[in-house]
Motif scaffolding. Structure first.
Motif, PDB file in Angstrom:
ATOM      1  N   HIS A 275      19.350 101.620 102.133  1.00  0.00           N
ATOM      2  CA  HIS A 275      18.684 100.457 101.855  1.00  0.00           C
ATOM      3  C   HIS A 275      18.313 100.494 100.482  1.00  0.00           C
ATOM      4  O   HIS A 275      17.843 101.565  99.956  1.00  0.00           O
TER       5      HIS A 275
ATOM      6  N   ASP B 103      24.404 101.965  98.210  1.00  0.00           N
ATOM      7  CA  ASP B 103      25.601 101.886  99.222  1.00  0.00           C
ATOM      8  C   ASP B 103      26.682 103.046  98.973  1.00  0.00           C
ATOM      9  O   ASP B 103      27.167 103.682  99.889  1.00  0.00           O
TER      10      ASP B 103
ATOM     11  N   GLY C 104      23.205 101.035 108.296  1.00  0.00           N
ATOM     12  CA  GLY C 104      23.107 100.023 107.057  1.00  0.00           C
ATOM     13  C   GLY C 104      22.654  98.516 107.227  1.00  0.00           C
ATOM     14  O   GLY C 104      22.346  98.260 108.400  1.00  0.00           O
TER      15      GLY C 104
ATOM     16  N   GLN D  20      25.219  95.315 102.374  1.00  0.00           N
ATOM     17  CA  GLN D  20      24.514  96.377 101.551  1.00  0.00           C
ATOM     18  C   GLN D  20      25.577  97.705 102.223  1.00  0.00           C
ATOM     19  O   GLN D  20      25.181  98.671 101.515  1.00  0.00           O
ATOM     20  N   SER D  21      26.384  97.527 102.788  1.00  0.00           N
ATOM     21  CA  SER D  21      26.855  98.649 103.596  1.00  0.00           C
ATOM     22  C   SER D  21      28.339  98.978 103.815  1.00  0.00           C
ATOM     23  O   SER D  21      28.933  99.803 104.413  1.00  0.00           O
TER      24      SER D  21
ATOM     25  N   LEU E  34      29.589 102.475 102.837  1.00  0.00           N
ATOM     26  CA  LEU E  34      29.167 103.440 103.842  1.00  0.00           C
ATOM     27  C   LEU E  34      30.026 103.245 105.079  1.00  0.00           C
ATOM     28  O   LEU E  34      30.418 104.408 105.762  1.00  0.00           O
TER      29      LEU E  34
ATOM     30  N   GLU F  56      31.488  94.449 107.276  1.00  0.00           N
ATOM     31  CA  GLU F  56      30.667  95.277 107.806  1.00  0.00           C
ATOM     32  C   GLU F  56      30.428  94.695 109.222  1.00  0.00           C
ATOM     33  O   GLU F  56      30.330  95.626 110.027  1.00  0.00           O
TER      34      GLU F  56
END
Length: 408
Positions: free
Chosen positions: A7, A104, A120, A124-125, A128, A184
């Motif tokens: 985060h 990320d 996540g 923002q992920s 990842l 995501e």
């Protein structure tokens, strides 16, 4: 079980998750922009920023940071308002999402094949989750706010309702990121949603998404708090907490102040926009503008107010409302705050989203019945005690444990 969490900053919901995962000994790594495991004593400005990002529940080897972008973002905030208003595009480009993108990528680099879960946050992920999918690591997405698609739809309506606030309703920038979070959502093995509004927003993207709705909690506060009361002889002290933006319903707050005038003492807590609009100047000149302050001062203001007013168009689940209830402050909210379910228990009034008339009627009903403040305050305290963060923490941990058991 080994979990990697990422985060950009580390809000209260993130901290509650980290506490639970470390207590259960299933957190391997937390990736963020800036963070420490212990407070520091240094130059005042550096110390204030650093100590806001202390994660005391973590050991040093559980924390990984990418601070450069966040330091730039904080430096931009110190540019005088008039100068910054001429750099609006730059300010947006170097904002929170820019910081989150760096975090990320850091988390994606640090993820290992022997990790069990990549956790996540919406928007923002992407990096990842792409790497987790390649490695066969399970993915858990916390959708702490609605999707950009939903936000765009609601803000487009607002452009027609309040054209005088149009410069702050920047749908063009949002439109460039219309698909943010969509990948995501589709890569997530499970999605944690804090409210029905967020759940519906996720379903609009993927009707078959595996969503667990686990609401955020109210803060633990002193059980010795007396209910707030108001005798009706002085102006009603109304508090707004949040960024002063259209998405938070600031145009409706301005309408309240204009309608009730001296019968209402409005206090505004939060960052004001960088653009200097006449409607914003009028609002600030007729209200008490407190600005952005630390949480302890916000809590003091909550105990010194009679009602919280938050007519948001959309959020995830407003922590300001949950904190207000925990301090016995009744709340007038919309479903857009994501807290209508708890407020409806009697700790406040739920009004129609995007309706000045509904909001004005709610405040009028309180002005005409002063004892109602104490009644709602009593119920707010009772509701908050049954809505602790423990439910969120346990719910998420059990969801992750179940995910690992069933993940191929």
């Amino acid at each position: 079980m080994r979990t990697v969490v990422a985060h950009g900053t580390g809000n209260q919901n993130v901290r509650e998750l980290l506490e639970e995962l470390t207590d259960a000994q299933i957190l391997r790594l937390f990736c963020t922009s800036t963070g420490l495991t212990r407070p520091v004593a240094s130059a005042a400005s550096i110390s204030r920023l650093a100590n806001r990002r202390v994660f005391a529940m973590l050991s040093r080897d559980q924390l990984s940071t990418a601070p450069s972008r966040e330091l730039v973002r904080q430096a931009i905030k110190k540019i005088p308002l008039d100068a910054l208003s001429r750099q609006t595009d730059t300010g947006k480009a170097l904002g929170a999402q820019w910081v989150a993108a760096s975090t990320d990528k850091l988390a994606a680099r640090r993820l290992r094949a022997d990790d069990d879960v990549a956790y996540g946050y919406l928007g923002q992920s992407t990096s990842l989750f792409r790497r987790a999918t390649r490695l066969g690591v399970a993915t858990a997405l916390e959708a702490h706010h609605v999707t950009v698609r939903t936000a765009l739809r609601l803000l487009e309506n607002e452009r027609h309702i309040h054209p005088e606030w149009l410069p702050l309703i920047d749908t063009s920038t949002l439109a460039k990121h219309r698909e943010s979070g969509v990948e995501e959502i589709r890569l997530a093995d499970v999605i944690i949603s804090p409210s029905s509004q967020v759940t519906e927003s996720i379903r609009e993207v993927d009707p078959h998404a595996r969503v667990r709705q686990i609401p955020y909690g109210s803060p633990t506060t002193s059980t010795s708090h007396d209910p707030i009361s108001w005798d009706g002889k002085e102006p009603l002290r109304a508090l707004f907490v949040g960024r002063m933006q259209p998405s938070k319903g600031i145009a409706y707050v301005a309408a309240l102040q204009h309608h009730f005038g001296s019968r209402l003492r409005l206090r505004l807590v939060g960052h004001r926009p960088r653009l200097d609009l006449p409607v914003m100047r009028r609002l600030i000149s007729s209200a008490e503008y407190v600005g952005a302050v630390d949480r302890s001062m916000v809590f003091d203001l909550m105990r010194d107010s009679h009602i919280l007013v938050l007519p948001s168009l959309f959020e995830g689940r407003s922590l300001a409302v949950l904190e207000a209830l925990g301090h016995g402050l009744p709340a007038i909210v919309t479903a857009g705050t994501g807290t209508d379910d708890v407020v409806a228990h009697g700790g406040g009034i739920v009004v129609e989203t995007g309706s000045e008339e509904s909001l004005i009627k709610a405040v009028e009903s309180v002005l005409n019945n002063p004892p109602r403040i104490e009644e709602m305050s009593t119920q707010a305290l009772h509701t908050a005690q049954g809505n602790s963060w423990a439910n969120f923490r346990t719910g998420v941990r059990e969801t992750l444990e179940g995910l690992v058991r069933t993940h191929d």
